[in-house]
Design a protein around this motif. Sequence first.
Motif, short mmCIF file in Angstrom:
data_model
loop_
_atom_site.label_atom_id
_atom_site.label_comp_id
_atom_site.label_asym_id
_atom_site.label_seq_id
_atom_site.Cartn_x
_atom_site.Cartn_y
_atom_site.Cartn_z
N MET A 179 -28.80 38.42 58.76
CA MET A 179 -27.54 37.98 58.15
C MET A 179 -27.32 38.62 56.79
SD MET A 179 -26.03 36.28 60.30
CE MET A 179 -24.64 35.60 59.43
N SER A 180 -28.42 38.83 56.04
CA SER A 180 -28.24 39.39 54.70
C SER A 180 -27.59 40.77 54.79
CB SER A 180 -29.58 39.46 53.97
OG SER A 180 -30.42 40.43 54.55
N LEU A 181 -27.96 41.54 55.82
CA LEU A 181 -27.35 42.86 55.99
C LEU A 181 -25.97 42.74 56.63
CD1 LEU A 181 -30.38 45.00 57.18
CD2 LEU A 181 -29.29 44.98 54.96
N PHE A 182 -25.88 41.87 57.65
CA PHE A 182 -24.61 41.71 58.37
C PHE A 182 -23.50 41.28 57.41
CE2 PHE A 182 -21.65 38.83 60.49
CZ PHE A 182 -21.18 39.63 61.52
N ILE A 183 -23.80 40.28 56.56
CA ILE A 183 -22.77 39.77 55.66
C ILE A 183 -22.37 40.83 54.64
CG2 ILE A 183 -22.23 38.01 53.93
CD1 ILE A 183 -23.95 36.09 55.47
N TYR A 184 -23.36 41.65 54.22
CA TYR A 184 -22.98 42.72 53.30
C TYR A 184 -21.99 43.66 53.96
CZ TYR A 184 -23.00 45.71 49.35
OH TYR A 184 -22.58 46.39 48.25
N GLY A 185 -22.30 44.01 55.23
CA GLY A 185 -21.38 44.87 55.97
C GLY A 185 -20.01 44.22 56.12
N PHE A 186 -20.00 42.94 56.44
CA PHE A 186 -18.74 42.22 56.58
C PHE A 186 -17.97 42.22 55.27
CE2 PHE A 186 -16.14 38.53 55.98
CZ PHE A 186 -15.40 38.48 57.13
N MET A 187 -18.68 41.95 54.18
CA MET A 187 -18.03 41.89 52.88
C MET A 187 -17.39 43.24 52.54
SD MET A 187 -19.84 40.86 49.28
CE MET A 187 -20.87 42.31 49.20
N ALA A 188 -18.13 44.32 52.83
CA ALA A 188 -17.59 45.64 52.54
C ALA A 188 -16.37 45.92 53.43
CB ALA A 188 -18.67 46.70 52.76
N ALA A 189 -16.44 45.50 54.69
CA ALA A 189 -15.30 45.74 55.59
C ALA A 189 -14.08 44.97 55.12
CB ALA A 189 -15.68 45.34 57.03
N ALA A 190 -14.29 43.69 54.76
CA ALA A 190 -13.17 42.90 54.25
C ALA A 190 -12.66 43.50 52.95
CB ALA A 190 -13.60 41.45 54.04
N GLY A 191 -13.59 43.98 52.11
CA GLY A 191 -13.20 44.62 50.87
C GLY A 191 -12.38 45.87 51.12
N PHE A 192 -12.76 46.61 52.17
CA PHE A 192 -12.00 47.81 52.53
C PHE A 192 -10.56 47.43 52.88
CE2 PHE A 192 -10.57 50.95 55.66
CZ PHE A 192 -10.75 52.11 54.94
N CYS A 193 -10.41 46.39 53.71
CA CYS A 193 -9.05 45.93 54.07
C CYS A 193 -8.30 45.50 52.82
CB CYS A 193 -9.13 44.75 55.04
SG CYS A 193 -9.89 45.18 56.60
N ALA A 194 -9.01 44.82 51.91
CA ALA A 194 -8.36 44.36 50.69
C ALA A 194 -7.87 45.53 49.86
CB ALA A 194 -9.33 43.50 49.88
N LEU A 195 -8.70 46.59 49.80
CA LEU A 195 -8.33 47.73 48.97
C LEU A 195 -7.18 48.52 49.58
CD1 LEU A 195 -11.80 49.03 47.83
CD2 LEU A 195 -9.99 48.14 46.40
N VAL A 196 -7.23 48.68 50.91
CA VAL A 196 -6.24 49.54 51.56
C VAL A 196 -4.91 48.82 51.72
CG1 VAL A 196 -5.72 50.84 53.63
CG2 VAL A 196 -8.02 50.89 52.70
N TRP A 197 -4.98 47.57 52.22
CA TRP A 197 -3.73 46.88 52.56
C TRP A 197 -3.35 45.77 51.59
CZ3 TRP A 197 -7.12 47.89 56.88
CH2 TRP A 197 -6.70 49.00 57.63
N HIS A 198 -4.21 45.52 50.58
CA HIS A 198 -3.92 44.47 49.59
C HIS A 198 -3.69 43.11 50.23
CE1 HIS A 198 -2.91 47.17 45.96
NE2 HIS A 198 -3.69 47.79 46.80
#
Lengths: 227, 254
Positions: B69-88
């Motif tokens: 989970m520690s790795l999975f959640i980091y990946g999830f956080m980065a993916a959500a962060g990517f959406c946040a950065l691209v689409w606000h």
Amino acid sequence: MRKGSVLSAFFGVIRRDALSLWRRRADALNPIWFAAIVITLFPLALGPEAAKLARIAGGVIWVIVLLASLLSLDALFRADLEEGSLDVMLTSAQPLAVLAGAKILLHWIATGLPLLAITPLAATALGLSPRALPVLLTSLALGTPIISVIGACAAALTAGLRRAGMLLSLIVLPLVVPVLIFGAGAVEASLTGTSTTQPLLLLAAGLAAAVSLGPLVCAAALRLGNH
Amino acid sequence: MNPFLIWLNSFGSPEKFHRVALRFEPWLLALAVILGATALYLGLVKAPADYLQGESARIMYIHIPAAWMSLFIYGFMAAAGFCALVWHFKVAELMAMAAAPIGAGFTAVTLVTGSLWGRPTWGTYWVWDARLTSELVLLFLYFGVIGLYNAIEDQRKGARAASLLALIGLINLPVIHFSVNWWNTLHQGNSINLFAGKSSIHPSMLWPLILMAFATKFWFGASLLARTRAALLEFEAGKEWAQTALFGPRRPLA
């Protein structure tokens, strides 16, 4: 108004930063003093036993270079932000990544390069085997620009904060751990007689990625903090 | 735009997100509790003790899923962060930031259980082993993201800055994952290989692990939805939908 070329903007930023660096050259030497002082602390703290110092010299120098590079990061964009020239850069017709790249390059010339220059002296003082010195220098030459790139991205993210020093180290240090591992690992490998090719190639790959992507990420970070 | 994308996009609306999250949370939580309890029963009671490490090996039913989970959640956080950065997307921003403390929690659980297991097995609470050290670095990465988010006053700006940092930190994930293979140190290599079909672990021990992995995923889902929902309510407290969600529909003044 004439737009000027991308290249002239790049060198314009370098010239301006180099000039302001030269005008406060006493400050610019701070990382070097820091490194020199910390290196003298190690024999005092661990005892002057030559074999022990020689054994750890590579790793010690790597850690010191890392910490010394942190010192000058906080000021990288803060001064520009305070005096308003960052706004000019943000609204400039030239790509922000190019301007950020120029600032990163100058940060490396101002901190990475001098640290590289004093490394042979420090390595000799700590008694590092002469066989390992070229490897140490190569690993630092490949690794310090990566530190400058990652550090600049973190500095861009924290530029707008009033007190960013502690946060900056918290952000930068975990990110540069791979650089440290491979850099110090290469020196270690040369001491134990194993091949240094793999860690050095990984560092080179990291450098290629950092140089190509870093300025873009840094520009994005600057935009995030200031619109 | 195709209907699926429209449906997906509608979750960008805080109100709809709140409504859907509220409906899913109890189910996810229930699944997490049922699967987790089953996994604990199978792992702690049913499964045999390890032939080499004895009873102490049972901590792996918590340790390994937490490490995943520690790795999975980091990946999830980065993916959500990517959406946040691209689409606000506001929801994506809050989701990335809501995931960070959960991930830090799982990382801490991984480190603590690993250290407790290390004492009887390796004879020490801590060694500077590649896996352990890189997991510790992951914890610092989480702290950096949380710290940056909290340091920037403008919440949305802070979320996006921290998202970018999370994306930069992705470079460390492969280092953590391959640390066991790259440096031959104390931590054992991977013995579970779900997709190649050749796990060097007995099924009676593998099943509790898999169940626990699903339980932690569901728990993460429930906890993420709850945290994001709370953050949304706080962020939009002045809006009509948030008032309705908090205090019920507005009645006309008598």
